[in-house]
Design a protein around this motif. Structure first.
Motif, PDB file in Angstrom:
ATOM      1  N   ILE A 111       0.837  -1.201   0.000  1.00  0.00           N
ATOM      2  CA  ILE A 111       0.000   0.000   0.000  1.00  0.00           C
ATOM      3  C   ILE A 111       0.873   1.253   0.000  1.00  0.00           C
ATOM      4  O   ILE A 111       0.601   2.226  -0.722  1.00  0.00           O
ATOM      5  CB  ILE A 111      -0.933   0.006   1.237  1.00  0.00           C
ATOM      6  N   ASN A 112       1.932   1.239   0.793  1.00  0.00           N
ATOM      7  CA  ASN A 112       2.823   2.394   0.867  1.00  0.00           C
ATOM      8  C   ASN A 112       3.577   2.613  -0.441  1.00  0.00           C
ATOM      9  O   ASN A 112       3.766   3.761  -0.871  1.00  0.00           O
ATOM     10  CB  ASN A 112       3.810   2.231   2.025  1.00  0.00           C
ATOM     11  N   GLU A 113       4.001   1.531  -1.067  1.00  0.00           N
ATOM     12  CA  GLU A 113       4.687   1.668  -2.359  1.00  0.00           C
ATOM     13  C   GLU A 113       3.763   2.299  -3.393  1.00  0.00           C
ATOM     14  O   GLU A 113       4.179   3.193  -4.158  1.00  0.00           O
ATOM     15  CB  GLU A 113       5.163   0.294  -2.837  1.00  0.00           C
ATOM     16  N   MET A 114       2.528   1.863  -3.432  1.00  0.00           N
ATOM     17  CA  MET A 114       1.565   2.413  -4.380  1.00  0.00           C
ATOM     18  C   MET A 114       1.227   3.860  -4.041  1.00  0.00           C
ATOM     19  O   MET A 114       1.106   4.708  -4.926  1.00  0.00           O
ATOM     20  CB  MET A 114       0.290   1.562  -4.394  1.00  0.00           C
ATOM     21  N   PHE A 115       1.091   4.147  -2.743  1.00  0.00           N
ATOM     22  CA  PHE A 115       0.783   5.509  -2.305  1.00  0.00           C
ATOM     23  C   PHE A 115       1.886   6.487  -2.732  1.00  0.00           C
ATOM     24  O   PHE A 115       1.609   7.577  -3.263  1.00  0.00           O
ATOM     25  CB  PHE A 115       0.603   5.539  -0.790  1.00  0.00           C
TER      26      PHE A 115
ATOM     27  N   LEU B 209      -7.068   7.502  -0.471  1.00  0.00           N
ATOM     28  CA  LEU B 209      -6.468   6.264  -0.969  1.00  0.00           C
ATOM     29  C   LEU B 209      -7.283   5.677  -2.122  1.00  0.00           C
ATOM     30  O   LEU B 209      -7.171   4.496  -2.442  1.00  0.00           O
ATOM     31  CB  LEU B 209      -6.358   5.242   0.166  1.00  0.00           C
ATOM     32  N   GLU B 210      -8.083   6.529  -2.741  1.00  0.00           N
ATOM     33  CA  GLU B 210      -8.976   6.066  -3.806  1.00  0.00           C
ATOM     34  C   GLU B 210      -8.216   5.408  -4.947  1.00  0.00           C
ATOM     35  O   GLU B 210      -8.574   4.301  -5.387  1.00  0.00           O
ATOM     36  CB  GLU B 210      -9.810   7.231  -4.336  1.00  0.00           C
ATOM     37  N   ASP B 211      -7.153   6.038  -5.444  1.00  0.00           N
ATOM     38  CA  ASP B 211      -6.409   5.474  -6.572  1.00  0.00           C
ATOM     39  C   ASP B 211      -5.774   4.130  -6.211  1.00  0.00           C
ATOM     40  O   ASP B 211      -5.739   3.210  -7.029  1.00  0.00           O
ATOM     41  CB  ASP B 211      -5.325   6.453  -7.031  1.00  0.00           C
ATOM     42  N   VAL B 212      -5.280   4.032  -4.997  1.00  0.00           N
ATOM     43  CA  VAL B 212      -4.631   2.792  -4.552  1.00  0.00           C
ATOM     44  C   VAL B 212      -5.629   1.645  -4.501  1.00  0.00           C
ATOM     45  O   VAL B 212      -5.418   0.578  -5.086  1.00  0.00           O
ATOM     46  CB  VAL B 212      -3.977   2.991  -3.170  1.00  0.00           C
TER      47      VAL B 212
END
Length: 444
Positions: free
Chosen positions: A145-149, A294-297
């Motif tokens: 999640i953090n990598e994507m964020f 966090l919608e895009d994630v």
């Protein structure tokens, strides 16, 4: 049949030979007659009987199969298909130098599909190097999640550093106590009965669907004496002594907790999660909304889950759900405020649908976190479509069989859904509808 147990009446002499002086039996399992159980309930009763006879479980020992076995022992072996679903469960029993093989087979090997368990997914990810050695599922999900964020927001700051810092340790630990209990409800008087004309609907990715909305930030938060109401400037209010929370123009757990369905859930869990605190003893943490979501994630993960298969599909699902749990982990709940508002919103959505169903003269039989089972008629609260956050039909005009909260079955068109908290995940798909055992015959 005499007073002997069922196992004792089925035992036969081993077809090789026994050596009583060494307490050993030499034999070949596949040379013995096999008793085929008619139901998984019957098979589980044999497991229970093994313990009651004082037999030693050697299922995990190195010498659990082969030609040599020790007297007064039993081995349980589960045969799985390629995707990890149990297709056959078998007991190999030695008792007073006699033997019996007992088996329950649900269907031919490889003919049934199933889902991966968290353990299965983790093992696959370890092998590919995607998951680090000794990394738990929650930690992996948090990392992804953090990598994507970071990638989507073009930042080198983690989600934690973007929403709070070390100055807020006392705040997020206090907010951890405001994370709501997930709903579980069963209608009194309708257990251990087969109920017809049943409908079931589930939320598609319930927590991620609520996680795409505004989230709090602890930066510039403030503590206020008493029950301060959320407002446009501070839309999130956490009542840290009573363990409630409120979101501006959305919900208030002080109201939701008094709902009939949620009230029973709290009693069943035997948890005094909410306290009655007078105004003068309450403290409110008011939080602003973060300038990002966090919608895009979550939407990317949801799309991957729906448009892929196998390990990629299951990994996307795992990442979305395991992250919410990791954010509020007991050892370091540094993002507990995200978990709190996400679960509160999910509960509020389900309670709203349960109320609507009741107003339509339907009878809500069961609620399990993000799904509702009801008896009555089809309702517009649910849809046949499936998208992020949709309340989608899974069963129409089916049947329901409930034992207790956390343990029930729903059947429709020959397909049986079994959820049971006191049985291991392996083997649940073998239980026929209406034969879900009570805890007393399914546990040691």
């Amino acid at each position: 049949m005499d007073k002997k147990t069922k196992i004792e009446n089925l035992l036969t002499l081993a077809k090789v030979f026994a050596a009583k002086e060494t307490n050993k039996i030499w034999w070949h399992w596949d040379a013995q007659e096999c008793y085929q159980c008619e139901s998984y309930t019957e098979f589980l009763s044999f497991v229970k009987e093994c313990y009651s006879l004082g037999l030693r479980d050697i299922s995990k020992s190195r010498r659990k199969m082969g030609s040599l076995s020790y007297n007064n022992t039993f081995t349980r072996k589960s045969t799985k298909n390629a995707i990890g679903t149990i297709v056959q469960d078998t007991l190999y029993i030695t008792y007073n130098f006699k033997v019996i093989v007992i088996s329950y087979k649900a269907y031919e090997l490889g003919t049934r599909q199933g889902s991966f368990s968290t353990k299965d997914i983790s093992e696959m990810l370890y092998k590919t190097g995607e998951m680090k050695p000794n990394e738990k599922a929650g930690a992996y999900a948090n990392r992804k999640i953090n990598e994507m964020f970071k990638q989507k927001n073009n930042t080198d700051k983690s989600l934690y550093k973007s929403l709070c810092n070390s100055n807020h340790i006392d705040d997020y630990k206090a907010i951890k106590m405001c994370v709501p209990r997930q709903i579980s409800f069963i209608r009194n008087g309708f257990t251990h009965k087969i109920i017809d004309k049943v409908f079931k609907a589930d939320v598609s990715s319930a927590f991620p669907a609520q996680g795409i909305k505004l989230i709090p930030t602890l930066k510039r938060c403030k503590r206020v004496a008493g029950y301060a109401e959320p407002n446009e400037k501070y839309p999130f209010a956490f009542y840290i002594n009573s363990h409630h929370l409120a979101i501006y123009n959305e919900l208030d757990t002080r109201v939701d907790s008094k709902n009939y369905f949620m009230g029973q859930s709290l009693q069943v869990h035997d948890s005094n999660i909410y306290n009655n605190i007078p105004e003068e003893k309450e403290i409110t943490i008011l939080c602003k909304a973060a300038d990002f979501t966090l919608e895009d994630v979550f939407k990317e993960l949801y799309n991957k889950k729906n448009n892929s298969s196998g390990i990629e599909k299951q990994t996307s699902k795992l990442t979305m759900n395991a992250a919410i749990g990791y954010f509020q982990r007991n050892t370091d709940p540094k993002l507990s405020f995200i978990s709190a508002v996400t679960i509160a919103r999910s509960n509020h959505f389900i309670l709203g649908n349960a109320i609507k169903l009741t107003e339509e003269s339907n009878l809500v039989l069961y609620i399990a976190t993000d799904s509702i089972v009801w008896k009555g008629k089809e309702s517009k609260v649910a849809t046949d479509d499936k998208y992020l956050g949709s309340f989608t039909y899974e069963v129409k005009n089916g049947r329901f069989y409930g034992v207790k909260v956390g343990s029930y079955q729903v059947e429709c068109d020959g397909k049986v859904i079994t959820l049971c908290s006191y049985l291991p995940n392996e083997g649940k798909e073998l239980i026929k509808f209406g034969e879900l055992p009570d805890p007393k015959i399914s546990l040691k």
